[in-house]
Design an enzyme around this catalytic site. Sequence first.
Site, PDB file in Angstrom:
ATOM      1  CD  GLU A   1      -1.257  -6.048   5.197  1.00 42.20           C
ATOM      2  OE1 GLU A   1      -1.466  -5.013   5.365  1.00 42.20           O
ATOM      3  OE2 GLU A   1      -0.852  -6.596   4.115  1.00 42.20           O
TER       4      GLU A   1
ATOM      5  CB  CYS B   1      -0.942  -0.109   1.100  1.00 39.35           C
ATOM      6  SG  CYS B   1      -2.161   1.170   0.959  1.00 39.35           S
TER       7      CYS B   1
ATOM      8  CG  HIS C   1      -3.797  -3.913   2.801  1.00 35.06           C
ATOM      9  ND1 HIS C   1      -3.097  -3.273   3.734  1.00 35.06           N
ATOM     10  CD2 HIS C   1      -4.477  -2.707   2.231  1.00 35.06           C
ATOM     11  CE1 HIS C   1      -2.873  -1.999   3.563  1.00 35.06           C
ATOM     12  NE2 HIS C   1      -3.759  -1.904   2.745  1.00 35.06           N
TER      13      HIS C   1
END
EC number: 6.3.5.2
Length: 181
Positions: free
Chosen positions: A161, A72, A159
Amino acid sequence: MKILVVNNYGQFNHLIYRSIKDRVEARMISNETPVEDIVADGLILGGGPSMDRSGRCSEYLRTLDIPVLGICLGLQIMAVTFGGKVEPGKVGGYASVEIEVLEEDGILRGVPHRFMAWASHADQVTICPPEFRVIARSSICDIEAICHESRPLYGVQWHPEVAHTEYGEEVFDNFLEICRR
């Protein structure tokens, strides 16, 4: 192997750390850490609220000779550092986005041609920097992922994660494999 996660004050930086800590030695560091204090096999530039709070990340990218994954804001810092451009996105806020893989390169090895990812497009890369190529896009963002032509530098707008992202673990696995080389 040691991977450092650079905290750019994003709400998901702790999830990046948690995604890799059981696989490698990992530590989260401030984005103001002096470059000479960074000893690692790889670096992950986490997300954050703005370029104004990106600390020494550009210095890390210009100075360190290790693999880097920008997530990001980390992608945006990478792009600007090497001559790209970041502008406000057409679609702001977090949302699920279908990612289209253009090149099964490094971090996207073994990932399907299309998958769903959790992303924020408040800001986005609009001009890919020289010596980088676009390796993924979406219907709302032409530059969802980039990689450097000769250095192990990678960036994603989404993202990996976050649990909502499909194949996020594979992106991290691929990055860790690159760091092992």
